[in-house]
Write an enzyme that holds these catalytic residues in place. Structure first.
Site, PDB file in Angstrom:
ATOM      1  N   LYS A 157       0.756  -1.271  -0.174  1.00 34.09           N
ATOM      2  CA  LYS A 157       0.042   0.287  -0.129  1.00 34.09           C
ATOM      3  C   LYS A 157       0.736   1.277   0.009  1.00 34.09           C
ATOM      4  O   LYS A 157       1.683   1.267   0.938  1.00 34.09           O
ATOM      5  CB  LYS A 157      -0.822   0.117   1.352  1.00 34.09           C
ATOM      6  CG  LYS A 157      -2.087   0.638   1.094  1.00 34.09           C
ATOM      7  CD  LYS A 157      -2.807   0.481   2.471  1.00 34.09           C
ATOM      8  CE  LYS A 157      -4.354   1.053   2.432  1.00 34.09           C
ATOM      9  NZ  LYS A 157      -4.772   1.038   3.651  1.00 34.09           N
TER      10      LYS A 157
HETATM   11  C1  E4P Z   1      -8.245   1.586   4.216  1.00 27.91           C
HETATM   12  O1  E4P Z   1      -7.558   1.243   3.269  1.00 27.91           O
HETATM   13  C2  E4P Z   1      -7.895   2.995   4.757  1.00 27.91           C
HETATM   14  O2  E4P Z   1      -6.709   3.233   5.351  1.00 27.91           O
HETATM   15  C3  E4P Z   1      -9.015   3.119   5.693  1.00 27.91           C
HETATM   16  O3  E4P Z   1     -10.244   2.679   5.451  1.00 27.91           O
HETATM   17  C4  E4P Z   1      -9.254   4.508   6.476  1.00 27.91           C
HETATM   18  O4  E4P Z   1     -10.291   4.516   7.308  1.00 27.91           O
HETATM   19  P1  E4P Z   1     -10.546   5.800   8.296  1.00 27.91           P
HETATM   20  O5  E4P Z   1     -10.777   6.993   7.529  1.00 27.91           O
HETATM   21  O6  E4P Z   1     -12.045   5.296   9.095  1.00 27.91           O
HETATM   22  O7  E4P Z   1      -9.319   5.892   9.015  1.00 27.91           O
END
Ligand code: E4P
Length: 218
Positions: free
Chosen positions: A87
């Protein structure tokens, strides 16, 4: 629509896996920190543990923001397990890193996407996934679902192979709207997924079935 679980919590991952409803897991440094996972060795071991529970893709995020650091980290993460997807945040060095890692056959998930232009560049660089954040756009008074709908339309229009992961999902409403929009993947907290089960008529119906049974059978 595929479901990824958006957590680094092992118990929740096991629960969702046993329910047979998840196709993968996404993590980020905040989610890892929430579980108290610290130190490179422990962090890497935690990713492997997650991969051993689920069958699908597991996103593991780089900490570096420079190109050299991102590719070093990305190669290390990818070597951990065949299910790992690296990622990478959307930024110039990130797009370069996605292009480089794609060339090495390493799959990537481009994160922190908040507009179609960012998603377009990530897809052009060869990202396997892009992660637009719904909830964080809603939080600042914008419309996160509008971004998802536009991305689904654009990616379909050009036959892009990159899959869209709807991220930053806050509840069941977002999940249903993602299904309607035709998004490839929704990555969700476990309570948002299990919340899909709830309906007062289900509860009332079950109570009636069981009380009717009890009347004749004790
Ligand atoms: C997933 O890839 C993201 O990092 C995550 O959904 C972020 O979510 P949040 O905005 O609730 O922290």
């Amino acid at each position: 629509m595929k479901f990824f679980l958006d957590t680094a919590n092992i118990e929740q991952i096991k629960t969702a896996h046993e329910m047979g409803i998840i196709d993968g897991v996404t993590t980020n440094p905040s989610l890892m920190a929430r579980e108290g996972i610290r130190g490179e060795e422990n962090i890497l071991a935690h990713y492997v543990r997650i991969c051993e529970i689920v069958e699908g893709d597991v996103s593991a995020e780089v900490i570096s923001t420079d190109f050299a650091g991102m590719i070093t980290e990305g190669e290390k993460l990818a070597a951990l397990h065949k299910q790992i997807v690296v990622k990478i945040p959307v930024m110039e060095s990130g797009i370069r890193a996605i292009s480089y890692l794609t060339g090495k056959g390493i799959r990537t998930n481009c994160t922190l996407i908040f507009n179609p232009g960012q998603a377009l560049l990530a897809a052009k660089a060869g990202a396997s996934y892009v992660s637009p954040f719904i909830g964080r756009l809603d939080d600042i008074g914008e419309d996160g679902m509008d971004l998802i709908e536009r991305l689904v339309h654009i990616f379909e229009l050009y036959g892009m192979e990159t899959e869209i992961i709807a991220a930053s999902i806050r509840g069941t409403g977002h999940i249903i709207k993602c299904m309607e929009a035709g998004v490839d993947v929704a990555t969700c907290p476990l309570d948002a997924i299990t919340g899909l089960l709830n309906h007062p008529l289900t509860d009332a119906g079950l109570e009636k079935f069981l009380s009717d049974h009890r009347k004749l059978n004790g």
